[in-house]
Motif scaffolding. Sequence first.
Motif, PDB file in Angstrom:
ATOM      1  N   MET A 102       0.797  -1.224   0.000  1.00  0.00           N
ATOM      2  CA  MET A 102       0.000   0.000   0.000  1.00  0.00           C
ATOM      3  C   MET A 102       0.831   1.275   0.000  1.00  0.00           C
ATOM      4  N   SER A 103       2.115   1.175   0.252  1.00  0.00           N
ATOM      5  CA  SER A 103       2.960   2.376   0.343  1.00  0.00           C
ATOM      6  C   SER A 103       2.907   3.255  -0.896  1.00  0.00           C
ATOM      7  N   PRO A 104       3.090   2.721  -2.110  1.00  0.00           N
ATOM      8  CA  PRO A 104       3.044   3.617  -3.280  1.00  0.00           C
ATOM      9  C   PRO A 104       1.706   4.328  -3.428  1.00  0.00           C
ATOM     10  N   VAL A 105       0.610   3.619  -3.150  1.00  0.00           N
ATOM     11  CA  VAL A 105      -0.714   4.230  -3.288  1.00  0.00           C
ATOM     12  C   VAL A 105      -0.916   5.314  -2.242  1.00  0.00           C
ATOM     13  N   CYS A 106      -0.610   4.995  -0.990  1.00  0.00           N
ATOM     14  CA  CYS A 106      -0.824   5.960   0.094  1.00  0.00           C
ATOM     15  C   CYS A 106       0.062   7.188  -0.062  1.00  0.00           C
ATOM     16  N   ILE A 107       1.335   6.976  -0.339  1.00  0.00           N
ATOM     17  CA  ILE A 107       2.239   8.121  -0.478  1.00  0.00           C
ATOM     18  C   ILE A 107       1.902   8.915  -1.738  1.00  0.00           C
ATOM     19  N   GLY A 108       1.536   8.221  -2.803  1.00  0.00           N
ATOM     20  CA  GLY A 108       1.162   8.925  -4.034  1.00  0.00           C
ATOM     21  C   GLY A 108      -0.069   9.793  -3.853  1.00  0.00           C
ATOM     22  N   LEU A 109      -1.114   9.237  -3.238  1.00  0.00           N
ATOM     23  CA  LEU A 109      -2.336  10.007  -3.042  1.00  0.00           C
ATOM     24  C   LEU A 109      -2.150  11.153  -2.052  1.00  0.00           C
ATOM     25  N   SER A 110      -1.375  10.918  -1.008  1.00  0.00           N
ATOM     26  CA  SER A 110      -1.205  11.976  -0.023  1.00  0.00           C
ATOM     27  C   SER A 110      -0.223  13.047  -0.490  1.00  0.00           C
ATOM     28  N   SER A 111       0.522  12.798  -1.549  1.00  0.00           N
ATOM     29  CA  SER A 111       1.434  13.825  -2.048  1.00  0.00           C
ATOM     30  C   SER A 111       0.773  14.745  -3.074  1.00  0.00           C
ATOM     31  N   LEU A 112      -0.426  14.404  -3.538  1.00  0.00           N
ATOM     32  CA  LEU A 112      -1.098  15.236  -4.542  1.00  0.00           C
ATOM     33  C   LEU A 112      -1.345  16.676  -4.085  1.00  0.00           C
ATOM     34  N   PRO A 113      -1.873  16.919  -2.878  1.00  0.00           N
ATOM     35  CA  PRO A 113      -2.045  18.323  -2.468  1.00  0.00           C
ATOM     36  C   PRO A 113      -0.720  19.076  -2.386  1.00  0.00           C
ATOM     37  N   GLY A 114       0.334  18.408  -1.968  1.00  0.00           N
ATOM     38  CA  GLY A 114       1.641  19.050  -1.908  1.00  0.00           C
ATOM     39  C   GLY A 114       2.176  19.391  -3.283  1.00  0.00           C
ATOM     40  N   LEU A 115       1.981  18.484  -4.242  1.00  0.00           N
ATOM     41  CA  LEU A 115       2.419  18.760  -5.608  1.00  0.00           C
ATOM     42  C   LEU A 115       1.627  19.913  -6.210  1.00  0.00           C
ATOM     43  N   TYR A 116       0.334  19.930  -5.970  1.00  0.00           N
ATOM     44  CA  TYR A 116      -0.488  21.028  -6.462  1.00  0.00           C
ATOM     45  C   TYR A 116      -0.063  22.356  -5.818  1.00  0.00           C
ATOM     46  N   GLY A 117       0.211  22.314  -4.518  1.00  0.00           N
ATOM     47  CA  GLY A 117       0.690  23.518  -3.837  1.00  0.00           C
ATOM     48  C   GLY A 117       2.034  23.970  -4.382  1.00  0.00           C
ATOM     49  N   ALA A 118       2.918  23.030  -4.689  1.00  0.00           N
ATOM     50  CA  ALA A 118       4.222  23.398  -5.257  1.00  0.00           C
ATOM     51  C   ALA A 118       4.059  24.040  -6.626  1.00  0.00           C
ATOM     52  N   VAL A 119       3.119  23.541  -7.426  1.00  0.00           N
ATOM     53  CA  VAL A 119       2.858  24.147  -8.739  1.00  0.00           C
ATOM     54  C   VAL A 119       2.338  25.566  -8.557  1.00  0.00           C
ATOM     55  N   LEU A 120       1.418  25.753  -7.614  1.00  0.00           N
ATOM     56  CA  LEU A 120       0.891  27.099  -7.365  1.00  0.00           C
ATOM     57  C   LEU A 120       1.990  28.046  -6.878  1.00  0.00           C
ATOM     58  N   LEU A 121       2.858  27.567  -6.007  1.00  0.00           N
ATOM     59  CA  LEU A 121       3.953  28.403  -5.515  1.00  0.00           C
ATOM     60  C   LEU A 121       4.906  28.771  -6.637  1.00  0.00           C
ATOM     61  N   ARG A 122       5.188  27.827  -7.518  1.00  0.00           N
ATOM     62  CA  ARG A 122       6.090  28.095  -8.650  1.00  0.00           C
ATOM     63  C   ARG A 122       5.479  29.132  -9.585  1.00  0.00           C
ATOM     64  N   ARG A 123       4.191  29.009  -9.862  1.00  0.00           N
ATOM     65  CA  ARG A 123       3.511  29.991 -10.724  1.00  0.00           C
ATOM     66  C   ARG A 123       3.535  31.376 -10.092  1.00  0.00           C
ATOM     67  N   ALA A 124       3.272  31.453  -8.803  1.00  0.00           N
ATOM     68  CA  ALA A 124       3.283  32.751  -8.119  1.00  0.00           C
ATOM     69  C   ALA A 124       4.670  33.368  -8.149  1.00  0.00           C
ATOM     70  N   HIS A 125       5.701  32.552  -7.990  1.00  0.00           N
ATOM     71  CA  HIS A 125       7.085  33.056  -8.034  1.00  0.00           C
ATOM     72  C   HIS A 125       7.411  33.592  -9.427  1.00  0.00           C
ATOM     73  N   LYS A 126       7.005  32.880 -10.480  1.00  0.00           N
ATOM     74  CA  LYS A 126       7.254  33.349 -11.851  1.00  0.00           C
ATOM     75  C   LYS A 126       6.505  34.652 -12.128  1.00  0.00           C
ATOM     76  N   GLN A 127       5.272  34.757 -11.620  1.00  0.00           N
ATOM     77  CA  GLN A 127       4.501  35.978 -11.824  1.00  0.00           C
ATOM     78  C   GLN A 127       5.144  37.165 -11.113  1.00  0.00           C
ATOM     79  N   ARG A 128       5.683  36.938  -9.902  1.00  0.00           N
ATOM     80  CA  ARG A 128       6.376  38.020  -9.187  1.00  0.00           C
ATOM     81  C   ARG A 128       7.617  38.467  -9.952  1.00  0.00           C
ATOM     82  N   GLN A 129       8.373  37.504 -10.475  1.00  0.00           N
ATOM     83  CA  GLN A 129       9.569  37.848 -11.232  1.00  0.00           C
ATOM     84  C   GLN A 129       9.202  38.627 -12.485  1.00  0.00           C
TER      85      GLN A 129
END
Length: 163
Positions: free
Chosen positions: A126-153
């Motif tokens: 179950m490790s790949p499934v659990c870690i994969g599913l629980s990392s989705l909000p973090g990945l989405y947050g990282a994408v949002l942070l990257r976009r915000a950083h590019k917009q500031r630059q």
Amino acid sequence: MDRRSPPFTTLLLAVATPVAAIWLIPDQTDDVSRRLAAQGVKLDYGIEPVSFGPVANTVIGVAACAVVVACLALLAYGAARRTIARAWLGVAGSTLAIGFFLGFSWRVWTAGGIGANIGAGLVMLMSPVCIGLSSLPGLYGAVLLRRAHKQRQLSVLQQETAP
């Protein structure tokens, strides 16, 4: 809260969450194995449990729980005051979920038993499934942070080149 502090706070959260989960989740050794161990039968472990003694384990566990609560409070306060991006809450949520899963996995692997540890095999499956599913909000947050950083630059570059 400074803009540079959320990565450090999230790193502290990543380290403290599994330790807090290990302290909060009790030993998973079943009652039959405990009785056999009391009679002198040597138990089998997937991983030999680590203990620093009851007092040290309690101190470490309480400290880890305090760090988790403090980190979450700092991130929530920064997001509420709008000094940091709210996307850090998604990253913190993923970090919390993965850390708790790692702490639970440790408890399953260190459970004593006689013969095969079926729970450890299920955790591995179950490790790949659990870690994969629980990392989705973090990945989405990282994408949002990257976009915000590019917009500031981009806005800084536009202000510098404007007449």
